[in-house]
Design a protein around this motif. Structure first.
Motif, short mmCIF file in Angstrom:
data_model
loop_
_atom_site.label_atom_id
_atom_site.label_comp_id
_atom_site.label_asym_id
_atom_site.label_seq_id
_atom_site.Cartn_x
_atom_site.Cartn_y
_atom_site.Cartn_z
N ILE A 11 -21.82 -5.53 -1.12
CA ILE A 11 -22.03 -4.89 0.17
C ILE A 11 -20.75 -4.17 0.56
CG2 ILE A 11 -22.55 -5.23 2.61
CD1 ILE A 11 -23.99 -7.83 1.81
N ASN A 12 -20.87 -2.89 0.90
CA ASN A 12 -19.72 -2.10 1.29
C ASN A 12 -20.12 -1.17 2.44
OD1 ASN A 12 -17.20 -1.02 1.42
ND2 ASN A 12 -17.46 0.33 -0.34
N PRO A 13 -20.19 -1.71 3.64
CA PRO A 13 -20.60 -0.86 4.76
C PRO A 13 -19.48 0.11 5.14
CG PRO A 13 -19.94 -2.99 5.57
CD PRO A 13 -19.88 -3.06 4.06
N GLN A 14 -19.86 1.24 5.65
CA GLN A 14 -18.90 2.24 6.11
C GLN A 14 -18.53 1.89 7.55
OE1 GLN A 14 -17.65 4.43 3.95
NE2 GLN A 14 -19.00 3.50 2.43
N LYS A 15 -17.38 1.28 7.74
CA LYS A 15 -16.94 0.85 9.06
C LYS A 15 -15.48 1.23 9.27
CE LYS A 15 -20.06 -3.08 9.15
NZ LYS A 15 -20.79 -3.36 10.30
N SER A 16 -15.04 1.17 10.52
CA SER A 16 -13.63 1.41 10.81
C SER A 16 -12.80 0.31 10.16
CB SER A 16 -13.41 1.42 12.32
OG SER A 16 -13.62 0.13 12.85
N GLU A 17 -11.50 0.52 10.09
CA GLU A 17 -10.62 -0.45 9.42
C GLU A 17 -10.71 -1.84 10.05
OE1 GLU A 17 -5.90 -1.10 8.50
OE2 GLU A 17 -6.63 0.95 8.69
N GLY A 18 -10.72 -1.90 11.37
CA GLY A 18 -10.82 -3.19 12.05
C GLY A 18 -12.13 -3.90 11.76
N LEU A 19 -13.21 -3.16 11.82
CA LEU A 19 -14.52 -3.74 11.52
C LEU A 19 -14.63 -4.10 10.05
CD1 LEU A 19 -16.93 -1.58 13.72
CD2 LEU A 19 -16.24 -3.95 14.08
N GLN A 20 -14.01 -3.33 9.19
CA GLN A 20 -14.03 -3.62 7.75
C GLN A 20 -13.33 -4.95 7.47
OE1 GLN A 20 -15.69 -1.73 5.58
NE2 GLN A 20 -15.20 -3.03 3.85
N LEU A 21 -12.19 -5.19 8.12
CA LEU A 21 -11.49 -6.46 7.94
C LEU A 21 -12.33 -7.63 8.43
CD1 LEU A 21 -7.83 -5.52 8.95
CD2 LEU A 21 -8.69 -6.08 6.67
N HIS A 22 -12.99 -7.47 9.58
CA HIS A 22 -13.88 -8.51 10.10
C HIS A 22 -15.04 -8.76 9.12
CE1 HIS A 22 -16.13 -10.98 12.87
NE2 HIS A 22 -17.18 -10.20 12.71
N PHE A 23 -15.60 -7.69 8.60
CA PHE A 23 -16.70 -7.81 7.65
C PHE A 23 -16.23 -8.54 6.39
CE2 PHE A 23 -19.15 -6.26 4.04
CZ PHE A 23 -20.42 -6.63 4.44
N GLN A 24 -15.06 -8.19 5.88
CA GLN A 24 -14.53 -8.85 4.68
C GLN A 24 -14.32 -10.34 4.93
OE1 GLN A 24 -11.06 -6.56 3.72
NE2 GLN A 24 -12.25 -4.95 2.71
N HIS A 25 -13.85 -10.69 6.12
CA HIS A 25 -13.67 -12.10 6.48
C HIS A 25 -15.03 -12.81 6.52
CE1 HIS A 25 -11.88 -15.63 8.29
NE2 HIS A 25 -12.79 -15.58 9.25
N THR A 26 -16.03 -12.14 7.07
CA THR A 26 -17.37 -12.72 7.14
C THR A 26 -17.93 -12.94 5.75
OG1 THR A 26 -17.76 -11.64 9.27
CG2 THR A 26 -19.70 -12.38 8.08
N VAL A 27 -17.75 -11.97 4.86
CA VAL A 27 -18.22 -12.12 3.48
C VAL A 27 -17.47 -13.27 2.80
CG1 VAL A 27 -18.29 -11.02 1.19
CG2 VAL A 27 -19.03 -9.76 3.22
N HIS A 28 -16.17 -13.36 3.02
CA HIS A 28 -15.39 -14.46 2.44
C HIS A 28 -15.93 -15.81 2.91
CE1 HIS A 28 -12.06 -17.39 2.35
NE2 HIS A 28 -11.83 -16.86 1.16
N ASP A 29 -16.18 -15.93 4.20
CA ASP A 29 -16.75 -17.17 4.75
C ASP A 29 -18.10 -17.48 4.13
OD1 ASP A 29 -14.53 -17.42 6.35
OD2 ASP A 29 -15.54 -16.79 8.21
#
Length: 144
Positions: A11-29
């Motif tokens: 999954i690689n959504p097109q998001k701003s840098e801040g949202l991308q970091l949050h998304f990556q954290h969510t995927v990690h969790d």
């Protein structure tokens, strides 16, 4: 589990840098939770609709992958107080009413008897009807 992990990582959504970091954290969790799915999933039904669950951490995996969660044990909220409660609230209420020292609670709330017996394991007639209406053609979903 491996396939779900691969899907999560792809999954690689097109998001701003801040949202991308949050998304990556969510995927990690979600990835750390993935092995626990082999032994079960913590879900709590709301009894108000076939897709209504209390949000749990484990549900993130399915939300990220767009996989619907459904169950088929519903009661009619017009005829039963149980239909307005989550599974956890229902268990708590039954326990409180059954073991209370307050006799009015014991006699006032026959809530356990209001909940219908399942047709087969954890499905009721109303739940099956709503599942048929809610299911989408070719939708990937998990049925509890």
């Amino acid at each position: 589990m491996v396939h779900l992990g691969d899907c999560l990582l792809s999954i690689n959504p097109q998001k701003s840098e801040g949202l991308q970091l949050h998304f990556q954290h969510t995927v990690h969790d979600a990835m750390t939770m993935l092995p626990k799915l082999a032994t079960g999933l913590d879900v709590t039904e709301q009894f108000t609709g076939v897709s209504d669950f209390e949000y749990t951490f484990e549900c993130r995996i399915f939300a990220l992958l767009g996989i619907a969660l459904h169950y088929g044990r519903l009661v009619d909220p017009q005829t039963s107080e149980a239909g307005k409660l989550s599974c956890n609230q229902l268990v708590e209420k039954i326990f409180t009413c059954k073991y209370s020292s307050n006799t009015s609670l014991i006699t006032d709330s026959p809530i356990a008897e209001q909940f219908p017996e399942p047709i087969d394991t954890a499905r009721t007639y109303r739940g099956l009807c709503e599942l048929m209406a809610a299911a989408k053609k070719s939708e990937l979903s998990v049925l509890f």
